[in-house]
Each structure stands twice: as C-alpha cells, then as structure tokens.
Scaffold this active site. Structure first.
Site, mmCIF file in Angstrom:
data_model
loop_
_atom_site.group_PDB
_atom_site.id
_atom_site.type_symbol
_atom_site.label_atom_id
_atom_site.label_comp_id
_atom_site.label_asym_id
_atom_site.label_seq_id
_atom_site.Cartn_x
_atom_site.Cartn_y
_atom_site.Cartn_z
ATOM 1 N N HIS A 1 42.509 19.642 45.820
ATOM 2 C CA HIS A 1 42.038 20.871 46.448
ATOM 3 C C HIS A 1 42.965 22.061 46.236
ATOM 4 O O HIS A 1 42.519 23.156 45.876
ATOM 5 C CB HIS A 1 41.812 20.625 47.943
ATOM 6 N N ASP B 1 46.360 25.062 32.689
ATOM 7 C CA ASP B 1 45.750 26.340 33.047
ATOM 8 C C ASP B 1 46.538 27.104 34.105
ATOM 9 O O ASP B 1 46.185 28.238 34.447
ATOM 10 C CB ASP B 1 44.322 26.118 33.555
ATOM 11 N N ASP C 1 47.687 24.575 51.398
ATOM 12 C CA ASP C 1 46.707 23.573 50.968
ATOM 13 C C ASP C 1 47.457 22.326 50.522
ATOM 14 O O ASP C 1 48.649 22.178 50.800
ATOM 15 C CB ASP C 1 45.878 24.155 49.806
ATOM 16 N N VAL D 1 41.960 38.236 60.636
ATOM 17 C CA VAL D 1 41.757 37.361 59.485
ATOM 18 C C VAL D 1 40.494 37.800 58.744
ATOM 19 O O VAL D 1 39.468 38.077 59.375
ATOM 20 C CB VAL D 1 41.636 35.888 59.919
ATOM 21 N N SER E 1 35.657 27.172 50.641
ATOM 22 C CA SER E 1 37.013 27.141 50.072
ATOM 23 C C SER E 1 37.063 28.008 48.821
ATOM 24 O O SER E 1 37.957 28.843 48.650
ATOM 25 C CB SER E 1 37.406 25.712 49.689
ATOM 26 N N VAL F 1 40.092 26.779 32.682
ATOM 27 C CA VAL F 1 39.751 27.637 33.816
ATOM 28 C C VAL F 1 40.626 28.883 33.842
ATOM 29 O O VAL F 1 41.845 28.814 33.678
ATOM 30 C CB VAL F 1 39.911 26.870 35.143
ATOM 31 N N ASN G 1 44.234 31.636 25.083
ATOM 32 C CA ASN G 1 43.898 31.168 26.437
ATOM 33 C C ASN G 1 42.389 31.163 26.675
ATOM 34 O O ASN G 1 41.918 31.417 27.781
ATOM 35 C CB ASN G 1 44.593 32.035 27.498
#
Length: 447
Positions: free
Chosen positions: A96, A71, A62, A206, A256, A117, A113
């Site tokens: 991304h 994070d 990516d 895949v 995604s 995210v 924590n």
C-alpha cells in the site's frame, strides 16, 4: 475497525512477471503506462510543463515504502519505520505505501522513463513514515507521533490514505500542530459507501477526498458527507507494488488512490507557488475543481464531490486570488469530539475561522472594551440608516452588491468550467485499462 485499515480495495488485477524490469516484452511495459488513465485525463504532459513538484517533500504515513522500486528509486528519502525504529524506505512485504508513493512521485523507468508507473508529481521527494501493517490489531496508538515526525522533517504535505476508527485528543493536537506549521494534511473519505467520512477526513483542517471513476462520477463505495472537500480518480488505478519479484504492479479501487492524487496536485502547486500557505493551496484546488456532465447544477460543497474533482492544469494556470491564509480550511480544534465538524470551504475570499495559533491567543481587556464600543457605534449607525430608509419608503440592496453575497460584485465561486481535469473539453472517456493476469487466491482484497 482497526486503526491500520487502509483505503484501497484491490480488485484482483495484479500485473505478474518476474522479468518485467529486464527481459519482459516491451508491450507489457507499455501497458502499465497506458493503463494510467488519470495521467491522460489530467493532460499530464501539459501539467508537467508548469510544475513537476520539484523541491517539495510529501510525507506518506502508510506501510514502509520499497524505495528501490525502479519507478521510485531516488525519490524516496530514508524516513522512519515506526514498527522497528529503522528506515522507512526498505519495505518489501506490504504494497500500500509503495503504491501511494508511486501515484505521487513515480518517475517510471527505462529509456526516457517511458515505462512503468509515473506519478502526477514525478520530482517530489517522498518521506516514508512507516506504521504498523494491516491486521496487527493496533488502534490509534502512534498517529500523533507519526504526524509530528512528518512535520518536524519538513514535509509540507502529509498524505494519509488510512481510516482510523477514532481520533484521540493527542491526535487532534498533532493535526493542529501541522496546521500551525503550515503543513497541508490530506486524507481519504473511506471505502464503505456510507454517508459518514472517516474521523480523520472529517476533522477540521484536513482536506477530505472522495473517489471518482473515468466518467467523473462518484465511486459507489466512496464515503460521503457534508465535510467532503475534493474528489479525484480512485477507480481502476494502476500503481507500483512493493516490487516483489513476481508482482511489481497492481490495479485497485479506493479513496486511498484519490487521496494520493490530491496530495500530488498540492505538491505541484507548492512547488510553483512557494509563497502560498497550505490553506491558499487548498483554495486553488477548490476554485479550479470540476464536475461531470449532468452534475453542474449541484449545490457546492456536494456530499459526494465536495467542490468537485481536481483539475491540476487549471489549478496551476488559472487566475485565482490567493485569498486568506486559511482558505477553505477550518481551524482544527484539538479539544473537539471525535467526529468533529467538517472542513467545508467558505466563499471566494477564503474567509474561515481562525487558525489554531490565532485561536489560542485570546483577547485582552482593552480589546474587549474596544469591541464593545465599536458594536454600540455600529448599532447607532444601523438605527439611523433604517430610520432614513423608512422615511424614503425603500430598502437597500442585499449585502455584497446586487444579488447578495453570490451575486455580481460580491464573493462567490467562479462558474464551473466545462470538463473535468483538463483546462477545457469534456471529461475524457479513456479506454479501459488492460486486463492484467489475476492475483493468486492468497491475495485477499485490501480494505
């Protein structure tokens, strides 16, 4: 269609605030975690008692990843940036890759924590494989090299939230190489709402992934087709951005995000069951998948859901036979056409076509002669059985026991359990994510 097209559509909901990591109000930080509805739907706290993905490396092909994001810090390896040849963990311009990494391996920040995210597999190591950014006009050049790099760097899972417009023969050989090395490749179906998966997701071997919303229903823009294998949350997904000072988080829709969640779930399984092959990991995901209320009667695999949406807790805890090494993954044929045939799953035993390494070995003359003799013997036995059955005026039961292959005593999938992600209960309708400040006009949607 540009090769670098990513499978994520930003809905204009971006979390602003340069002081979020320092002096921002606690309520705003809490909103970020609270907005991660998939963690609640998955019952992540129970999941993490079974596995956190420790010891597993997931390659993210990516944008280069911002490894210093609060994070993610400590969970991102140096990797490689194939744009300039440098490290892949110093990205700061494109969001991304950082977003996908955070959904897989984010660990949050702050006391305990508890803020920011958190990914579904917070102890995973991310191998960033930086590829050219959206809009630079490149096509497939480099995909095979990126895949081989990820495999050779000991990643056991490759996350590709990208949609190439075609696959070259070299790309297919690289995918076959990943299969030969027991690396699980996960790719998004595409965000066009079309009845056709991206060539990468449709390639045999895949794991193809579609997106569902909070109710478990298929997202209207998720591509669909007979090759679909699994689905996962992909609507109103909160993730980390490249941590530019004014936009540390973002929310978006797309396959995604659902791809990243499937990669994370696979990492949890590879950590808990290190002796299982990539195909057997896919098998556990398939056999534990669920469907939303009202869709339980679908014939599987369904073009929109595949075998259903992932339920990580059940995948980690259910009594699921390992099955064959290839599981639901069909062999990747590097000489096949660009579209290829799909990686749809087989029966409960996990039988499928030979893997690439087996396929290339061929059969010797002695084996062929032996097979011919065996066929003659079987034909003779069948003839005798048929003659005897005619004499007795009856026919035997269908193969696989009463009810055929899917009946009692024969192979077939276990009945779908109630509920989507958790081990029991209906798919939880989570409260709507908070309304974040809108992105400025110069932040176009990502496609």
């Amino acid at each position: 269609m540009s090769f670098t097209r990513t499978l994520r559509a930003v809905g204009g909901a971006v979390v602003a605030g340069a002081l979020l990591f320092s002096a921002a109000p606690t309520a705003l930080a809490d909103e970020i975690r609270d907005a991660q509805w998939p963690l609640k739907a998955f019952d992540a706290e129970s999941v993490w008692k079974e596995s956190t993905g420790k010891g597993v490396t997931v390659a993210v092909i990516d944008d280069p990843i911002f490894g210093s994001h609060p994070d993610l810090k400590g969970n991102v390896l140096p990797g490689k940036n194939f744009i300039d040849g440098g490290r892949g963990d110093n990205g700061s311009g494109e969001d991304h890759g950082t977003a996908m990494a955070s959904l897989i391996a984010g660990h949050g920040h702050g006391a305990g924590n508890a803020d920011g995210v958190r990914g579904l597999a917070p102890d995973v190591k991310i191998l960033p494989v930086g590829r050219p950014a959206l809009g630079v006009g490149v096509d497939n050049t480099g995909l095979a090299e990126w895949i081989r790099y990820a495999v050779d760097q000991d990643a056991s899972i490759i996350n590709m939230s990208i949609a190439p417009s075609f696959l070259s023969s070299d790309d297919k050989r690289a995918l076959a190489y990943a299969a030969q090395k027991d690396v699980l490749v996960v790719a998004g179906a595409g965000n066009d709402g079309e009845g056709k998966l991206s060539p990468l997701a449709a390639n045999p071997g895949v794991v193809s992934v579609g997106a569902v919303d909070k109710s478990g229903k298929a997202w209207k823009k998720s591509n669909y087709g007979s090759q679909m294998m699994l689905s996962a949350p992909g609507v109103e997904i909160t993730s980390a951005s490249a941590a530019r000072s004014d936009y540390p988080y973002r929310r978006a829709d797309g396959t995604s995000d659902s791809t990243a969640y499937v990669s994370a779930a696979a990492a949890l399984l590879r950590s808990k069951f290190p002796d299982l092959s990539a195909g057997q990991i896919a098998n556990r995901l398939v056999k534990s998948a669920g469907l939303p209320p009202g869709e339980k009667g679908l014939k599987l695999p369904d073009p929109h859901y595949g075998y259903g949406f992932i339920r990580p807790f059940k995948a980690l805890t259910a009594d699921i036979p390992a099955g064959s090494k290839s599981g639901p993954l069909k062999a990747s044929d590097p000489q096949a056409g660009a579209e290829g045939s799909g990686g749809t799953a087989s029966g409960a035993s996990g039988n499928s076509s030979q893997d690439a390494s087996e396929k290339s070995e061929g059969l010797g003359t002695g084996a062929i002669v032996g097979i011919a003799v065996g066929v003659l013997v079987v034909v003779g036995i069948i003839a005798i059985v048929v003659i005897r059955q005619k004499k007795n005026g009856r026919n035997g039961p269908p193969p696989g026991g009463p009810g055929g292959f899917g009946g009692p005593g024969g192979p077939g999938f276990a009945p779908q359990q109630p509920g989507p992600y958790q081990q029991a209960g209906p798919y939880q309708q989570q409260p709507s994510a908070p309304s974040f400040p809108s992105a400025p006009p110069n932040q176009p949607p990502r496609q």
